[in-house]
Design an enzyme around this catalytic site. Sequence first.
Site, PDB file in Angstrom:
ATOM      1  N   TYR A  57     -22.126 -21.973 -10.304  1.00 31.68           N
ATOM      2  CA  TYR A  57     -21.444 -20.759 -10.760  1.00 31.68           C
ATOM      3  C   TYR A  57     -20.743 -19.963  -9.670  1.00 31.68           C
ATOM      4  CZ  TYR A  57     -23.390 -21.552 -15.301  1.00 31.68           C
ATOM      5  OH  TYR A  57     -23.677 -22.116 -16.515  1.00 31.68           O
ATOM      6  N   GLY A  91     -14.996 -20.772 -12.445  1.00 31.77           N
ATOM      7  CA  GLY A  91     -15.639 -21.443 -13.574  1.00 31.77           C
ATOM      8  C   GLY A  91     -17.143 -21.511 -13.423  1.00 31.77           C
ATOM      9  N   HIS A 110     -23.087 -12.484 -12.427  1.00 35.36           N
ATOM     10  CA  HIS A 110     -21.799 -11.842 -12.186  1.00 35.36           C
ATOM     11  C   HIS A 110     -20.742 -12.379 -13.153  1.00 35.36           C
ATOM     12  CE1 HIS A 110     -17.802 -11.623 -10.289  1.00 35.36           C
ATOM     13  NE2 HIS A 110     -18.169 -10.371 -10.124  1.00 35.36           N
TER      14      HIS A 110
END
Length: 50
Positions: free
Chosen positions: A27, A31, A47
């Site tokens: 992550y 993407g 986030h």
Amino acid sequence: DLWQFGKMILKVAGKLPFPYYGAYGCYCGWGGRGKPKDPTDRCCFVHDCC
């Protein structure tokens, strides 16, 4: 935003965010998919969700 997130990484980890974390885990970076691989990747996942 991404700029503030990068500043937080620099302050907490003491590393520049993009060279070290721009393609880290599932992550951190553009993407993301799958299960976060560790607490740092989980932070990027959280986030991405906001």
